[in-house]
Design a protein around this motif. Sequence first.
Motif, PDB file in Angstrom:
ATOM      1  N   PHE A  95      20.334  -4.219  16.293  1.00 23.17           N
ATOM      2  CA  PHE A  95      20.605  -3.651  17.641  1.00 23.17           C
ATOM      3  C   PHE A  95      20.338  -2.529  18.196  1.00 23.17           C
ATOM      4  CE2 PHE A  95      22.091  -2.106  21.515  1.00 23.17           C
ATOM      5  CZ  PHE A  95      21.606  -3.099  22.610  1.00 23.17           C
ATOM      6  N   LEU A  96      20.165  -1.560  16.867  1.00 19.65           N
ATOM      7  CA  LEU A  96      20.206  -0.150  17.175  1.00 19.65           C
ATOM      8  C   LEU A  96      18.959   0.393  15.863  1.00 19.65           C
ATOM      9  CD1 LEU A  96      23.641   1.392  17.795  1.00 19.65           C
ATOM     10  CD2 LEU A  96      21.900   1.356  19.279  1.00 19.65           C
ATOM     11  N   ALA A  97      18.826  -0.247  14.939  1.00 24.06           N
ATOM     12  CA  ALA A  97      17.745  -0.636  14.138  1.00 24.06           C
ATOM     13  C   ALA A  97      16.315   1.422  14.877  1.00 24.06           C
ATOM     14  CB  ALA A  97      17.702  -1.526  13.434  1.00 24.06           C
ATOM     15  N   ARG A  98      16.322   0.437  15.668  1.00 24.84           N
ATOM     16  CA  ARG A  98      14.994   1.154  16.655  1.00 24.84           C
ATOM     17  C   ARG A  98      15.609   2.513  17.707  1.00 24.84           C
ATOM     18  NH1 ARG A  98       9.593  -0.635  14.920  1.00 24.84           N
ATOM     19  NH2 ARG A  98       9.523  -1.837  12.828  1.00 24.84           N
ATOM     20  N   SER A  99      14.721   2.808  17.746  1.00 22.47           N
ATOM     21  CA  SER A  99      14.565   3.906  18.736  1.00 22.47           C
ATOM     22  C   SER A  99      13.635   4.115  19.513  1.00 22.47           C
ATOM     23  CB  SER A  99      15.684   4.662  19.297  1.00 22.47           C
ATOM     24  OG  SER A  99      15.069   5.967  18.834  1.00 22.47           O
ATOM     25  N   ILE A 100      13.362   3.862  21.086  1.00 21.92           N
ATOM     26  CA  ILE A 100      11.788   4.619  21.208  1.00 21.92           C
ATOM     27  C   ILE A 100      12.096   5.970  21.534  1.00 21.92           C
ATOM     28  CG2 ILE A 100      10.198   4.724  23.791  1.00 21.92           C
ATOM     29  CD1 ILE A 100      10.475   1.542  23.816  1.00 21.92           C
ATOM     30  N   ALA A 101      11.262   6.870  21.073  1.00 18.06           N
ATOM     31  CA  ALA A 101      10.852   7.774  21.222  1.00 18.06           C
ATOM     32  C   ALA A 101      11.160   8.430  22.972  1.00 18.06           C
ATOM     33  CB  ALA A 101      10.167   8.767  19.470  1.00 18.06           C
ATOM     34  N   ARG A 102      11.005   9.144  23.215  1.00 25.03           N
ATOM     35  CA  ARG A 102      11.232  10.611  24.657  1.00 25.03           C
ATOM     36  C   ARG A 102      10.481   9.315  25.726  1.00 25.03           C
ATOM     37  NH1 ARG A 102       8.890  12.675  20.708  1.00 25.03           N
ATOM     38  NH2 ARG A 102       7.007  11.884  21.033  1.00 25.03           N
ATOM     39  N   PRO A 103      11.631   8.177  26.126  1.00 21.61           N
ATOM     40  CA  PRO A 103      11.286   7.064  27.035  1.00 21.61           C
ATOM     41  C   PRO A 103      10.846   8.074  28.137  1.00 21.61           C
ATOM     42  CG  PRO A 103      13.208   6.964  26.092  1.00 21.61           C
ATOM     43  CD  PRO A 103      12.871   8.064  25.491  1.00 21.61           C
ATOM     44  N   ALA A 104      11.261   8.611  28.749  1.00 19.23           N
ATOM     45  CA  ALA A 104      11.387   9.082  29.730  1.00 19.23           C
ATOM     46  C   ALA A 104       9.371   9.688  29.864  1.00 19.23           C
ATOM     47  CB  ALA A 104      11.920  10.443  30.837  1.00 19.23           C
ATOM     48  N   GLN A 105       9.187  10.312  29.087  1.00 18.38           N
ATOM     49  CA  GLN A 105       7.307  11.384  28.597  1.00 18.38           C
ATOM     50  C   GLN A 105       6.645   9.789  28.909  1.00 18.38           C
ATOM     51  OE1 GLN A 105       6.959  14.242  26.053  1.00 18.38           O
ATOM     52  NE2 GLN A 105       5.354  12.947  25.426  1.00 18.38           N
ATOM     53  N   LEU A 106       7.179   8.789  27.782  1.00 18.75           N
ATOM     54  CA  LEU A 106       5.964   7.100  28.331  1.00 18.75           C
ATOM     55  C   LEU A 106       6.104   7.025  29.298  1.00 18.75           C
ATOM     56  CD1 LEU A 106       4.897   5.198  26.441  1.00 18.75           C
ATOM     57  CD2 LEU A 106       6.835   4.084  26.269  1.00 18.75           C
ATOM     58  N   LEU A 107       6.621   6.987  30.117  1.00 20.65           N
ATOM     59  CA  LEU A 107       7.314   7.026  31.204  1.00 20.65           C
ATOM     60  C   LEU A 107       6.113   7.412  32.650  1.00 20.65           C
ATOM     61  CD1 LEU A 107      10.268   4.771  32.390  1.00 20.65           C
ATOM     62  CD2 LEU A 107       8.705   3.742  32.433  1.00 20.65           C
ATOM     63  N   ARG A 108       7.004   8.780  32.519  1.00 19.73           N
ATOM     64  CA  ARG A 108       5.322   9.907  32.715  1.00 19.73           C
ATOM     65  C   ARG A 108       3.892   9.266  32.915  1.00 19.73           C
ATOM     66  NH1 ARG A 108       9.714  13.113  32.362  1.00 19.73           N
ATOM     67  NH2 ARG A 108       8.786  13.958  30.171  1.00 19.73           N
ATOM     68  N   GLU A 109       4.122   9.206  31.236  1.00 15.17           N
ATOM     69  CA  GLU A 109       2.439   8.854  31.086  1.00 15.17           C
ATOM     70  C   GLU A 109       1.893   7.407  31.770  1.00 15.17           C
ATOM     71  OE1 GLU A 109      -0.222   8.013  26.485  1.00 15.17           O
ATOM     72  OE2 GLU A 109       2.235   8.575  26.746  1.00 15.17           O
ATOM     73  N   LEU A 110       2.264   5.942  31.318  1.00 18.01           N
ATOM     74  CA  LEU A 110       1.790   5.333  32.354  1.00 18.01           C
ATOM     75  C   LEU A 110       2.111   5.080  33.737  1.00 18.01           C
ATOM     76  CD1 LEU A 110       3.037   3.189  29.570  1.00 18.01           C
ATOM     77  CD2 LEU A 110       1.322   3.462  29.466  1.00 18.01           C
ATOM     78  N   ARG A 111       2.827   5.593  34.275  1.00 18.66           N
ATOM     79  CA  ARG A 111       3.023   5.553  35.258  1.00 18.66           C
ATOM     80  C   ARG A 111       3.433   4.444  36.489  1.00 18.66           C
ATOM     81  NH1 ARG A 111      -0.761   7.437  38.524  1.00 18.66           N
ATOM     82  NH2 ARG A 111      -2.313   7.287  36.984  1.00 18.66           N
ATOM     83  N   PRO A 112       3.879   3.489  35.613  1.00 17.93           N
ATOM     84  CA  PRO A 112       4.101   1.750  36.688  1.00 17.93           C
ATOM     85  C   PRO A 112       4.158   2.098  37.624  1.00 17.93           C
ATOM     86  CG  PRO A 112       6.253   2.256  34.684  1.00 17.93           C
ATOM     87  CD  PRO A 112       5.205   3.501  34.548  1.00 17.93           C
ATOM     88  N   ASP A 113       4.545   1.111  38.553  1.00 15.43           N
ATOM     89  CA  ASP A 113       5.516   0.547  39.745  1.00 15.43           C
ATOM     90  C   ASP A 113       6.108  -0.152  39.370  1.00 15.43           C
ATOM     91  OD1 ASP A 113       3.205   2.012  41.820  1.00 15.43           O
ATOM     92  OD2 ASP A 113       1.798   0.677  40.927  1.00 15.43           O
ATOM     93  N   ALA A 114       6.808  -0.839  38.411  1.00 18.20           N
ATOM     94  CA  ALA A 114       7.596  -1.531  38.501  1.00 18.20           C
ATOM     95  C   ALA A 114       7.810  -1.756  37.049  1.00 18.20           C
ATOM     96  CB  ALA A 114       7.784  -2.662  38.964  1.00 18.20           C
ATOM     97  N   VAL A 115       9.123  -1.741  36.391  1.00 21.34           N
ATOM     98  CA  VAL A 115       9.858  -2.149  34.684  1.00 21.34           C
ATOM     99  C   VAL A 115       9.255  -3.669  34.307  1.00 21.34           C
ATOM    100  CG1 VAL A 115      10.064  -1.117  32.651  1.00 21.34           C
ATOM    101  CG2 VAL A 115       9.048  -0.061  34.145  1.00 21.34           C
ATOM    102  N   LEU A 116       9.223  -4.818  33.882  1.00 20.91           N
ATOM    103  CA  LEU A 116       9.426  -5.508  33.027  1.00 20.91           C
ATOM    104  C   LEU A 116      10.065  -6.266  32.119  1.00 20.91           C
ATOM    105  CD1 LEU A 116       9.667  -8.964  33.761  1.00 20.91           C
ATOM    106  CD2 LEU A 116       7.464  -9.021  33.354  1.00 20.91           C
ATOM    107  N   LEU A 117      10.999  -6.143  32.236  1.00 20.62           N
ATOM    108  CA  LEU A 117      11.862  -6.404  30.555  1.00 20.62           C
ATOM    109  C   LEU A 117      12.555  -7.694  30.212  1.00 20.62           C
ATOM    110  CD1 LEU A 117      14.553  -3.439  31.271  1.00 20.62           C
ATOM    111  CD2 LEU A 117      12.183  -3.064  30.095  1.00 20.62           C
ATOM    112  N   THR A 118      12.116  -7.920  29.154  1.00 16.64           N
ATOM    113  CA  THR A 118      12.582  -9.214  28.487  1.00 16.64           C
ATOM    114  C   THR A 118      13.666  -9.711  27.925  1.00 16.64           C
ATOM    115  OG1 THR A 118      11.137  -8.822  26.510  1.00 16.64           O
ATOM    116  CG2 THR A 118      10.065  -9.386  28.300  1.00 16.64           C
ATOM    117  N   GLY A 119      14.249  -8.553  28.239  1.00 21.83           N
ATOM    118  CA  GLY A 119      16.266  -8.723  28.410  1.00 21.83           C
ATOM    119  C   GLY A 119      16.423  -7.303  27.883  1.00 21.83           C
TER     120      GLY A 119
END
Length: 408
Positions: A95-119
Amino acid sequence: MAGDPVTGRPAAPEGAAPLRLLAVASHPVQYHAPWFRALAIRPELELCVLFAERPDATQQGRGFGVAFTWDVPVLEGYAWRDAPVRLRGKPWPAFLARSIARPAQLLRELRPDAVLLTGWHVWPLVQMLIAARRAGIPVVMRGEANALRTRPRHVRALHRWLLGQCAAFLPIGKASRAFYKGYGVADARLFDAPYFVDNAHFAGQAAQCEPQRAELRARWAVPADAVCFCYAGKLEPKKRILDLLQALKFAAPTSPRRLHLLVVGTGELMAQAQAFAAEHNLPVTFAGFLNQSEIPGAYVAADALVLPSDFGETWGLVVNEAMACGRAVVVSDRVGCAADLVVPGDTGTVFPFGDTAGLARALVDMAQDPARLRAMGERARAHVMRNYTVERSTQATVQAVRQVACST
């Protein structure tokens, strides 16, 4: 409505900028691709899909027993990118084998109006949920959890926290909706998005295979006069292949018609399943792994699908596949799709999980009248083609994104 001459994407309504939607998935999945493609051409949305992993053939084959890549397009028709990830080795759990580096920075870069998660089955998905929540970006959740199983108190507490971070949900079926309702989620936050496969692909492939049905049966040593049941999936504990073989041991000698089982798939229980079939001289063919372009031929060679899984089968999309190919189904009452796809006596039958004698009776009953079985298959195809479609799921997704993005 005019479209982009390069991408073919319809233009947004005049004066309305499309909503930027970031979908996050653990890895490319053949079942997600039609949904992403359908979302990508909606004028109301500007979609980008973020993948936490893109496995190679060896990684893709984990649990299947064979290295492979999907032979249908899974990355075409929509914009996507790889997430910047950090890899962790042992002793970290999967479950923890991968982690996203700097997810907050990624969101600032992509500027989505909404996030859709698949689980929430891998840590990067939970990371993006937390980061989106902190950034004030609404989250739409499309998980596979259902209300069929009971959960310990600490798991319910975690679920309650997790669901509390989401603005809207896309229930994939009746048991999925009941899961959310069980945690007090209001109807206004639920947008029913029935789980589906590419119905047109499977129905079309089945139609092409039908004239070769006799040859397909001969390829897998299915006797011409036998009623053939198909098992499709990994040979792993949760799918209960040994239950099915035990039921066949009971059913074959008592059935007024000859029975046969076509097992499609590989996995950790393959040797045990083959040994059991050989020991009891069961009428079984082990076809091995078949890719997406080949599996419709197996459904056409068979007369019905059997899925005897436990609660781990949160839905069972092979049931959708077989029904789109015009085949009736037999499933246990712990399979997530049972309440949605199986209309007893009309599209298939449901038996009590673990009741191998009951499953044997179901096989014998289904095999008694081949004409009735074919009619059930036709009704099964009509059921999924009408109710469990990419169009319905896409429309529900658009409605959910509109609601959450416009209310922030």
